[in-house]
Design a protein around this motif. Sequence first.
Motif, PDB file in Angstrom:
ATOM      1  N   ILE A   1       0.857  -1.200   0.000  1.00  0.00           N
ATOM      2  CA  ILE A   1       0.000   0.000   0.000  1.00  0.00           C
ATOM      3  C   ILE A   1       0.891   1.248   0.000  1.00  0.00           C
ATOM      4  N   ALA A   2       1.985   1.191   0.770  1.00  0.00           N
ATOM      5  CA  ALA A   2       2.913   2.342   0.833  1.00  0.00           C
ATOM      6  C   ALA A   2       3.455   2.662  -0.556  1.00  0.00           C
TER       7      ALA A   2
ATOM      8  N   LYS B   1     -12.585   6.426  -2.251  1.00  0.00           N
ATOM      9  CA  LYS B   1     -11.489   6.875  -3.104  1.00  0.00           C
ATOM     10  C   LYS B   1     -10.855   5.634  -3.731  1.00  0.00           C
ATOM     11  N   LYS B   2     -10.136   5.857  -4.862  1.00  0.00           N
ATOM     12  CA  LYS B   2      -9.479   4.702  -5.507  1.00  0.00           C
ATOM     13  C   LYS B   2      -8.582   3.976  -4.508  1.00  0.00           C
ATOM     14  N   LEU B   3      -7.863   4.754  -3.686  1.00  0.00           N
ATOM     15  CA  LEU B   3      -6.916   4.109  -2.753  1.00  0.00           C
ATOM     16  C   LEU B   3      -7.617   3.324  -1.642  1.00  0.00           C
ATOM     17  N   ASP B   4      -8.857   3.743  -1.289  1.00  0.00           N
ATOM     18  CA  ASP B   4      -9.626   2.957  -0.304  1.00  0.00           C
ATOM     19  C   ASP B   4      -9.814   1.547  -0.848  1.00  0.00           C
ATOM     20  N   ILE B   5     -10.168   1.483  -2.128  1.00  0.00           N
ATOM     21  CA  ILE B   5     -10.472   0.184  -2.749  1.00  0.00           C
ATOM     22  C   ILE B   5      -9.193  -0.619  -3.011  1.00  0.00           C
ATOM     23  N   ILE B   6      -8.169   0.056  -3.519  1.00  0.00           N
ATOM     24  CA  ILE B   6      -6.891  -0.646  -3.777  1.00  0.00           C
ATOM     25  C   ILE B   6      -6.359  -1.243  -2.469  1.00  0.00           C
ATOM     26  N   SER B   7      -6.338  -0.440  -1.406  1.00  0.00           N
ATOM     27  CA  SER B   7      -5.782  -0.904  -0.127  1.00  0.00           C
ATOM     28  C   SER B   7      -6.588  -2.083   0.409  1.00  0.00           C
ATOM     29  N   ASN B   8      -7.911  -1.993   0.260  1.00  0.00           N
ATOM     30  CA  ASN B   8      -8.768  -3.084   0.715  1.00  0.00           C
ATOM     31  C   ASN B   8      -8.422  -4.374  -0.034  1.00  0.00           C
ATOM     32  N   GLU B   9      -8.261  -4.238  -1.346  1.00  0.00           N
ATOM     33  CA  GLU B   9      -7.948  -5.434  -2.155  1.00  0.00           C
ATOM     34  C   GLU B   9      -6.586  -6.019  -1.793  1.00  0.00           C
TER      35      GLU B   9
ATOM     36  N   SER C   1      -0.350  12.897   5.441  1.00  0.00           N
ATOM     37  CA  SER C   1      -0.252  11.536   6.000  1.00  0.00           C
ATOM     38  C   SER C   1      -1.593  10.818   6.090  1.00  0.00           C
ATOM     39  N   ILE C   2      -1.571   9.556   5.687  1.00  0.00           N
ATOM     40  CA  ILE C   2      -2.732   8.672   5.782  1.00  0.00           C
ATOM     41  C   ILE C   2      -2.247   7.336   6.353  1.00  0.00           C
ATOM     42  N   GLY C   3      -3.130   6.357   6.478  1.00  0.00           N
ATOM     43  CA  GLY C   3      -2.637   5.110   7.075  1.00  0.00           C
ATOM     44  C   GLY C   3      -3.575   3.932   6.918  1.00  0.00           C
TER      45      GLY C   3
ATOM     46  N   GLY D   1      -2.695  -2.603  15.475  1.00  0.00           N
ATOM     47  CA  GLY D   1      -1.632  -1.719  15.002  1.00  0.00           C
ATOM     48  C   GLY D   1      -2.102  -0.817  13.889  1.00  0.00           C
ATOM     49  N   TYR D   2      -1.188  -0.033  13.411  1.00  0.00           N
ATOM     50  CA  TYR D   2      -1.461   0.794  12.237  1.00  0.00           C
ATOM     51  C   TYR D   2      -0.156   1.033  11.501  1.00  0.00           C
ATOM     52  N   CYS D   3      -0.321   1.448  10.253  1.00  0.00           N
ATOM     53  CA  CYS D   3       0.843   1.859   9.482  1.00  0.00           C
ATOM     54  C   CYS D   3       0.547   3.267   9.005  1.00  0.00           C
ATOM     55  N   VAL D   4       1.451   4.199   9.244  1.00  0.00           N
ATOM     56  CA  VAL D   4       1.230   5.564   8.783  1.00  0.00           C
ATOM     57  C   VAL D   4       2.121   5.835   7.573  1.00  0.00           C
ATOM     58  N   TYR D   5       1.475   6.293   6.480  1.00  0.00           N
ATOM     59  CA  TYR D   5       2.198   6.619   5.252  1.00  0.00           C
ATOM     60  C   TYR D   5       2.413   8.126   5.261  1.00  0.00           C
TER      61      TYR D   5
END
Length: 342
Positions: A39-40, A66-74, A127-129, A160-164
């Motif tokens: 995702i990063a 958003k496109k990234l919501d869907i990409i990250s989910n996949e 920043s997002i995550g 946990g989380y990952c922050v980009y």
Amino acid sequence: MTKRISLTQYLVEQQREHGHIPGQLRLLIEVVARACKRIAIAVNKGALGEVLGSAGSENVQGEVQKKLDIISNEVLIEANEWGGHLAAMASEEMDDIHVVPNRYPQGEYMLLFDPLDGSSNIDVNVSIGTIFSVLRKVGHNRGVSEEDFLQPGKFQAAAGYCVYGPQTTLVLTVGDGVAMFTLDRETGSWVLTSENVQIPADTKEFAINMSNMRHWDEPVKRYIDECLAGKEGPRGKDFNMRWVASMVADVHRILTRGGVFLYPWDKREPAKPGKLRLMYEANPMAFLVEQAGGMATNGHQRIMDLGPTKLHERVSVILGSKNEVQRVTEYHLESAQTPSQE
Ligand SMILES: O=P(O)(O)OC[C@H]1O[C@](O)(COP(=O)(O)O)[C@@H](O)[C@@H]1O
Ligand SMILES: [Mg+2]
Ligand SMILES: [Mg+2]
């Protein structure tokens, strides 16, 4: 030169020393971390990767995806479907749970995630995550259903989380403190950069969306008014304010230097307990914050004691430096005891 410890080494060592990370859980965390790396990379490409902008669809909450919501989910689904030792997954971006197919023996864990937190910040390069929570599946030898997920946050096996952001950082708890790992892009490995993270009990920094002030309830107004009154007010000190509008980034700042974060119930949608999601946002962040010596409540109760009634449940959130969260919670309790003037 100090020895570099990777995520794998850290988990293996935790397993050896404390014996409380079963092999399945360790592998599951590594798969999630690998997915976050992918995702990063997508986040980093930005406009070049054609990942910005809206996907033209809505999620179960009625929010535009958003496109990234869907990409990250996949990415998270695909990575964990075959490598994650899971029984099922649940996501902020999916209406129903995703049962991992054709597995025997069935995985012991269930993974929940907010694949991309802070969606409104994607296109503006802030920043997002990704936020995640791991629950144990109770009762083996049978199928998994949505009810299996409805466990209070205190039963989380890991979170946990990952922050980009300027750096890509993975923050993790398996119930024995909080550790932070920074992604070394040259080697592709997660390197331990902070251990035994502690949130100071006191702070002079609060995070809240001030534009909602007119909708707040009395105890929240009282708390923020007192902070704003500064040195001359009842708190006797000046407060600073920060609001990134990505919960991951706001919580990351609090884990790094203290502070209090509030997304309280408000009068805009009085029937809803709040904006943030209990299972994908509040529970994992509450687990991390408590493991770092902080506190997390909904104004009345400890977040991790709340018994969810549905997967996409929302909740009011107050978390961070212990003494401040305690204070806001006391204001709520006092106000509940005072008869209304209306
Ligand atoms: O725009 P607002 O109302 O200040 O809300 C900001 C909050 O919304 C969120 O972005 C919700 O997360 P999503 O992007 O996953 O929907 C939180 O991260 C953040 O704290
Ligand atoms: Mg979110
Ligand atoms: Mg999200």
